[in-house]
Design an enzyme around this catalytic site. Structure first.
Site, mmCIF file in Angstrom:
data_model
loop_
_atom_site.group_PDB
_atom_site.id
_atom_site.type_symbol
_atom_site.label_atom_id
_atom_site.label_comp_id
_atom_site.label_asym_id
_atom_site.label_seq_id
_atom_site.Cartn_x
_atom_site.Cartn_y
_atom_site.Cartn_z
ATOM 1 N N CYS A 57 8.174 12.013 44.319
ATOM 2 C CA CYS A 57 7.113 11.145 44.833
ATOM 3 C C CYS A 57 7.375 10.778 46.298
ATOM 4 O O CYS A 57 8.516 10.750 46.761
ATOM 5 C CB CYS A 57 7.048 9.857 44.026
ATOM 6 S SG CYS A 57 6.362 10.042 42.375
ATOM 7 N N GLU A 59 7.236 7.888 47.823
ATOM 8 C CA GLU A 59 8.063 6.698 48.044
ATOM 9 C C GLU A 59 9.538 7.038 47.870
ATOM 10 O O GLU A 59 10.403 6.547 48.605
ATOM 11 C CB GLU A 59 7.692 5.582 47.048
ATOM 12 C CG GLU A 59 6.229 5.167 47.077
ATOM 13 C CD GLU A 59 5.367 5.957 46.094
ATOM 14 O OE1 GLU A 59 5.516 7.182 46.005
ATOM 15 O OE2 GLU A 59 4.541 5.324 45.418
HETATM 16 N N1 THU Z 1 2.967 10.538 43.256
HETATM 17 C C1 THU Z 1 3.642 9.953 44.296
HETATM 18 O O1 THU Z 1 4.047 10.617 45.257
HETATM 19 N N2 THU Z 1 3.868 8.610 44.229
HETATM 20 C C2 THU Z 1 3.432 7.802 43.226
HETATM 21 O O2 THU Z 1 3.756 6.627 43.214
HETATM 22 C C3 THU Z 1 2.539 8.350 42.190
HETATM 23 C C4 THU Z 1 2.471 9.823 42.107
HETATM 24 C C5 THU Z 1 2.740 11.999 43.312
HETATM 25 C C6 THU Z 1 3.491 12.790 42.281
HETATM 26 C C7 THU Z 1 2.662 14.053 42.188
HETATM 27 O O3 THU Z 1 3.084 14.941 43.226
HETATM 28 C C8 THU Z 1 1.249 13.577 42.495
HETATM 29 O O4 THU Z 1 1.371 12.288 43.085
HETATM 30 C C9 THU Z 1 0.354 13.477 41.269
HETATM 31 O O5 THU Z 1 0.952 12.721 40.271
#
Ligand code: THU
Length: 151
Positions: A57, A59
């Site tokens: 993710c 963050e």
């Molecule tokens: N994702 C993030 O980068 N941060 C979050 O807090 C929620 C989800 C990303 C993970 C994945 O690559 C995409 O969003 C879809 O879930």
């Protein structure tokens, strides 16, 4: 800088970061920006993997970047945006996104280390909507270093 100005700055930086998302599988781009104690920013975007479950993710990438620079204890606030990618790869949408559960826990490590309850600004890819929380609201009764007798 007022909290509103800081939120606007962090969301703008998160939008720029989202342009570098590697998200060919979900086609959902996320950008995160960390405000550091010295006023500088550290950013990250999601990094997906052909082995889907290994995806990182935005963050978490930003926190890892801050940690790699020896700055994990210096995080003050966070901005995050996300949205479905258009055919050109740009994030779209007007609904604010908030950090997933795992990212809340990852952010908590920085919060505990720095002794701060992080301010978390949740924005959208487009539009002005920003929802602002404290990490303690998003992750109440958090598990942390104190549970291990540390800190
Ligand atoms: N994702 C993030 O980068 N941060 C979050 O807090 C929620 C989800 C990303 C993970 C994945 O690559 C995409 O969003 C879809 O879930």
């Amino acid at each position: 800088m007022t909290e509103t100005e800081t939120a606007t700055r962090l969301i703008a930086a998160a939008r720029e970061a989202a342009a570098h998302a590697h998200a060919p599988y979900s086609r959902f781009a996320v950008g995160a920006a960390l405000l550091m104690a010295d006023g500088s920013l550290v950013t990250g975007a999601n990094v997906e993997n052909a082995s889907y479950g290994l995806s990182l993710c935005a963050e978490t990438v930003a926190i890892a970047t801050a940690s790699a620079a020896g700055r994990l204890r210096d995080v003050v606030a966070v901005g995050v945006i996300g949205g479905a990618m258009d055919p050109a790869g740009r994030a779209t949408g007007v609904t604010p996104v908030s950090p997933c559960g795992r990212c809340r826990q990852v952010l908590n490590e920085a919060a505990q280390l720095g002794g701060r309850d992080l301010v978390v600004h949740c924005g959208a890819a487009e539009g002005d909507a920003i929802a602002t929380y404290r990490l303690s609201e998003l992750l109440p009764q958090a598990f942390g270093p104190a549970d291990l007798g540390i800190g």
